[in-house]
Design a protein around this motif. Structure first.
Motif, PDB file in Angstrom:
ATOM      1  N   LEU A  85       0.817  -1.208   0.000  1.00 14.00           N
ATOM      2  CA  LEU A  85       0.000   0.000   0.000  1.00 14.00           C
ATOM      3  C   LEU A  85       0.848   1.255   0.000  1.00 14.00           C
ATOM      4  CD1 LEU A  85      -2.767  -1.251   2.402  1.00 14.00           C
ATOM      5  CD2 LEU A  85      -3.177  -0.271   0.147  1.00 14.00           C
ATOM      6  N   LYS A  86       0.328   2.269  -0.668  1.00 11.92           N
ATOM      7  CA  LYS A  86       1.007   3.554  -0.806  1.00 11.92           C
ATOM      8  C   LYS A  86       0.122   4.654  -0.216  1.00 11.92           C
ATOM      9  CE  LYS A  86       2.903   2.051  -5.275  1.00 11.92           C
ATOM     10  NZ  LYS A  86       2.997   2.365  -6.715  1.00 11.92           N
ATOM     11  N   PRO A  87       0.710   5.750   0.194  1.00 14.83           N
ATOM     12  CA  PRO A  87      -0.111   6.859   0.715  1.00 14.83           C
ATOM     13  C   PRO A  87      -1.204   7.294  -0.265  1.00 14.83           C
ATOM     14  CG  PRO A  87       2.181   7.235   1.261  1.00 14.83           C
ATOM     15  CD  PRO A  87       2.139   6.019   0.360  1.00 14.83           C
ATOM     16  N   GLU A  88      -0.919   7.211  -1.553  1.00 15.61           N
ATOM     17  CA  GLU A  88      -1.918   7.616  -2.554  1.00 15.61           C
ATOM     18  C   GLU A  88      -3.076   6.643  -2.661  1.00 15.61           C
ATOM     19  OE1 GLU A  88       1.405   7.353  -2.966  1.00 15.61           O
ATOM     20  OE2 GLU A  88       1.899   6.594  -4.992  1.00 15.61           O
ATOM     21  N   ASP A  89      -3.023   5.513  -1.959  1.00 16.35           N
ATOM     22  CA  ASP A  89      -4.163   4.592  -1.904  1.00 16.35           C
ATOM     23  C   ASP A  89      -5.171   5.026  -0.840  1.00 16.35           C
ATOM     24  OD1 ASP A  89      -1.836   1.910  -2.371  1.00 16.35           O
ATOM     25  OD2 ASP A  89      -3.197   2.757  -3.879  1.00 16.35           O
TER      26      ASP A  89
END
Length: 122
Positions: A85-89
């Motif tokens: 997971l990425k912050p933009e998710d």
């Protein structure tokens, strides 16, 4: 069809979450199912979709190779496994159900759940 999404939460970047969507209704097993998300200040976007029998799946380019959608028609459940997971998710994730149509097109979905919040910290 009524839909109840769950499994959201706070996770660090690189972590994983599994979203679940419980569906009620006799037509669930015949419906396409999808996950969509909406981040603050942004429009809703398709994340993943799956055909009635699971044979066909669709993923947004931004999540390909990281997310996996699946369904269990015996349990009336749809899942979204989210890895790396990425912050933009970060977004509210919605599950949706439709009779037929394009797996990635919101207008082809007739029923929507209430959403579950996913927050990915950096």
């Amino acid at each position: 069809v009524q839909l109840q999404a769950s499994g959201g939460g706070l996770v660090q970047a690189g972590g994983s979450l599994r979203l679940s969507c419980a569906a009620s209704g006799r037509t669930f097993s015949k419906n396409i199912m999808g996950w969509f998300r909406q981040a603050p200040g942004k429009e809703r976007e398709s994340v993943a979709g799956i055909s009635w029998n699971g044979a066909v799946t669709h993923y947004a380019d931004s999540v390909k190779g990281r997310f996996a959608i699946s369904r269990d028609n015996l349990k009336n459940m749809v899942y979204l496994q989210m890895n790396s997971l990425k912050p933009e998710d970060t977004a509210v994730y919605f599950c949706a159900s439709g009779g037929k149509g394009s797996l990635g097109r919101a207008r082809d979905y007739d029923f929507w759940g209430q959403g579950t919040l996913v927050t990915v910290s950096s």
